[in-house]
Design an enzyme around this catalytic site. Structure first.
Site, PDB file in Angstrom:
ATOM      1  N   ASP B 133      88.117  27.986  29.067  1.00  0.00           N
ATOM      2  CA  ASP B 133      88.641  27.974  30.298  1.00  0.00           C
ATOM      3  C   ASP B 133      88.489  28.197  31.168  1.00  0.00           C
ATOM      4  OD1 ASP B 133      91.291  28.930  31.527  1.00  0.00           O
ATOM      5  OD2 ASP B 133      92.063  27.420  30.059  1.00  0.00           O
ATOM      6  N   TRP B 160      94.893  26.167  31.303  1.00  0.00           N
ATOM      7  CA  TRP B 160      94.223  24.569  30.664  1.00  0.00           C
ATOM      8  C   TRP B 160      93.997  24.860  28.605  1.00  0.00           C
ATOM      9  CZ3 TRP B 160      94.912  22.674  34.909  1.00  0.00           C
ATOM     10  CH2 TRP B 160      94.597  23.837  35.666  1.00  0.00           C
ATOM     11  N   ASP B 161      93.716  25.072  28.223  1.00  0.00           N
ATOM     12  CA  ASP B 161      93.743  25.377  26.785  1.00  0.00           C
ATOM     13  C   ASP B 161      95.202  25.235  25.925  1.00  0.00           C
ATOM     14  OD1 ASP B 161      91.325  25.990  25.947  1.00  0.00           O
ATOM     15  OD2 ASP B 161      92.030  28.382  26.194  1.00  0.00           O
ATOM     16  N   VAL B 162      96.446  25.818  27.284  1.00  0.00           N
ATOM     17  CA  VAL B 162      97.569  25.911  26.270  1.00  0.00           C
ATOM     18  C   VAL B 162      98.167  24.410  27.091  1.00  0.00           C
ATOM     19  CG1 VAL B 162     100.406  26.420  26.887  1.00  0.00           C
ATOM     20  CG2 VAL B 162      98.385  28.378  26.631  1.00  0.00           C
ATOM     21  N   GLY B 165      96.542  22.237  24.280  1.00  0.00           N
ATOM     22  CA  GLY B 165      97.403  21.870  23.174  1.00  0.00           C
ATOM     23  C   GLY B 165      98.585  20.834  22.835  1.00  0.00           C
TER      24      GLY B 165
END
Lengths: 410, 410
Positions: B133, B160-162, B165
């Site tokens: 991220d 960005w990870d969220v 996901g």
């Protein structure tokens, strides 16, 4: 099967701003037919910045590409009746919205006519209060630990809207799956503040307060819990370096020639470097050792020295620099294609970031003009004839309001 | 049907960090059976901060709650063979991962055995380079326009990870839908940098550069394109106010008593206030007029004056203040429940933020202990007997490595 992944899925989207439109965009990019409904003249987001020189919203264009756009007089009874018929004509009927809908357009009234209805609705807060990304974000603790901590700093990316958009799209698929198995529709509700607060829970922020009685502090651009920091190069360019695993950290020391000196300095100060947490604790020393190395080199020189693929790093770039420098933001990336959006302009446009092996990735959708598909959609979905459509348009019940009718209806 | 929404969906998750684990969490919260596979002793994220006093990771606990946790020697042939068998036993087989898998665990080898395999795989960049991220975010332009613009400012939320996901979870459902319709599996690939760069496109940032030759500048905590700003109260508390629509702006002027003075001041300076864009242009004047009003009142006094539901505002809160002050972050919110996580602690835990009308919302999942379900999962999914499991554990092929076996297998 070479049809699109979500072929057969039709979604009526009555929406504004980011979250719900981005949900519709996500579905449209996978091949769903998404019909964005605007009031006559466009919803409140239709002229949102940035605008192009002709006054068209690049924001609205970006979030609605690949959709069919229709305009209806959603305040008048005739327009509302058309919207109701359009929603109910789906198989199953699917309505995606973040706007208040009541009376004959409320969930109960629609579901009474078609119990298979899937309505996915975003609101601000579970208590019914309005909220937008800005007012949800300040509630969560994140702005107070962003930057150096002197002042709260809002994120610029509307991250809660973006996350909510993906969740709304997922909800459509989950509810459609349920309908396929049970024949039943449902109302699915989501609030923006729940998205934000659930995320705070997922990432351990709530537990940190309630279990440890502590909470994370602002630490600038440093990573939390492992080593990472930002640096300034000789030419003023800045970059971010992260070294989470042992392997990444070893690669960083090798590339910067600090593989002997830094461990010796750390040992002299009694600071171990052998775990993520140890390197996090020793982050000030590590950054102090690295900073002169970066300060003595231009970004290009750093890049040349950082060819080891184990290194995790990247330069800070403006959006213009991203487009000028980063091959991932170019037509060399199969996700992107330079695309002309009539009335809006020509830009590097993304298709879905998801690459499904079983079907070709669809090309990026073109941004509709407001109301462009009004006649075509009402003809196809409700069987309205040309004369009737012209009458409805003349009566101010339907659009398009801004573009010549038949020519744009291709 | 009162079974869970995603009943019948089994996902093997071989993952670390945020994006892929949060995808598994999203699916588990909707009733899928998610089996998180860790190497013996836990993956690299197993001890990631924040930790509790006993050294357990509240982060790992948060992202893996409601999953079944198993430990396998994924470096040795016997452990790899078990992982392969576990994946292939699914109906359809579904593997969610952000880790490099090759040989008999690569997509081609797995799909050769079970063509129905759905494998959803996250990587860093489309060119195969590593990215996280932090190093994706700096590539996108957002940090350079966050805060006051003097320095790049990273977001703290791994946005960005969220987002990735949620997209990965959506990909599982989309691919399962395709399998139901065609009988076919597939490899679905996603990269973190594509998620970020597609979002920059969705929101108009790429178009702004390529169509207008301009790009957005840093503007602190102000809204972009409409009126909004942050203010300091008499007691030092800060808050965010947004007034996007005409109605919201009128409510703000009424609540602060500026409904006559501000329009007169604006008229005197030749600044219209009648559109979103006009108010954005006049933002310095509006903030200058509002600031003394906030500075003269405590947060509680502002709250008392801001009872009009049309107002969009909220105080900045730390995570501790959120839990202490905001009823949305309490057990009064049906999404949250105070939950005991053995070994990790007790905290206000979120179930899914999605409320599906057709099925009850599942209670929040409990965080597993590492490897807690190793024996139970291998017995159920692969039919291994107790003697065989003990032999595998004694041989170092399977866990649990940290908790007593049978007692924790409930």
């Amino acid at each position: 099967m070479s049809e699109a992944l979500l072929a057969g899925l039709r979604v009526v989207e009555f929406s504004a701003f980011v979250a719900a439109p981005s949900a519709g965009l996500t579905l449209a990019q996978l091949g769903a037919e998404v019909i964005r409904v605007d009031p006559l003249g466009g919803n409140i987001d239709h002229l949102r910045a940035p605008l192009n020189a002709a006054g068209a919203s690049l924001y609205w264009a970006g979030l609605n590409r690949g959709k069919r756009s229709i305009e209806l007089d959603v305040r008048g009874p005739a327009g509302r009746a058309l919207l109701r018929r359009l929603v109910l004509a789906g198989e199953p009927p699917i309505l995606l919205t973040n706007l208040g809908l009541d009376g004959e357009l409320g969930y109960d009234a629609l579901a009474a006519a078609r119990p298979e209805l899937i309505m996915v609705q975003l609101a601000g807060s579970p208590d019914g209060a309005n909220a937008v990304d800005y007012t949800v974000n300040c509630a969560t603790g994140f702005p107070l630990i962003t930057g150096d901590g002197a002042q709260p700093v809002n994120h610029v990316l509307p991250a809660w809207d973006v996350a909510a958009g993906k969740l709304l799209a997922l909800a459509v698929l989950a509810a459609e799956r349920h309908w396929r198995r049970s024949g039943k529709g449902q109302l699915v509700r989501l609030t923006l503040s729940d998205v934000a607060m659930a995320t705070a829970c997922d990432l351990g922020y709530i537990a940190d307060v309630q279990v440890n009685g502590t909470e994370r502090r602002a630490e600038g651009n440093q990573l939390y819990g492992a080593y990472g920091d930002s640096f300034v190069c000789a030419d003023g360019r800045q970059l971010m370096v992260a070294a989470i695993s042992d392997r990444q950290f070893a690669a960083l020391l090798r590339a910067t020639g600090l593989h002997d000196a830094l461990p010796r300095a750390a040992a002299a100060l009694g600071l171990p470097l052998d775990t993520q947490v140890a390197r996090y604790e020793a982050r000030a020393l590590i950054s102090a050792a690295l900073a002169p190395w970066f300060a003595a080199r231009t970004l290009a020189e750093v890049a040349a020295a950082f060819s080891d693929r184990a290194l995790l790093w990247g330069p800070y770039r403006s959006f213009a620099q991203m487009l000028a420098e980063d091959p991932r933001a170019s037509a060399a990336n199969p996700m992107f294609r330079l695309t002309e959006h009539p009335g809006a302009g020509r830009w590097l446009t993304a298709s879905t970031p998801l690459a499904f092996g079983a079907v070709p990735r669809l090309p990026p959708g073109v941004a509709p003009r407001l109301g462009e598909h009004t006649h075509a959609v009402l003809a196809e979905c409700l069987g309205l004839g040309a004369a009737e459509l012209q009458q409805l348009q003349a009566a101010g019940t339907i659009g398009p309001t801004q573009i010549p009718g038949p020519a744009a209806e291709a």
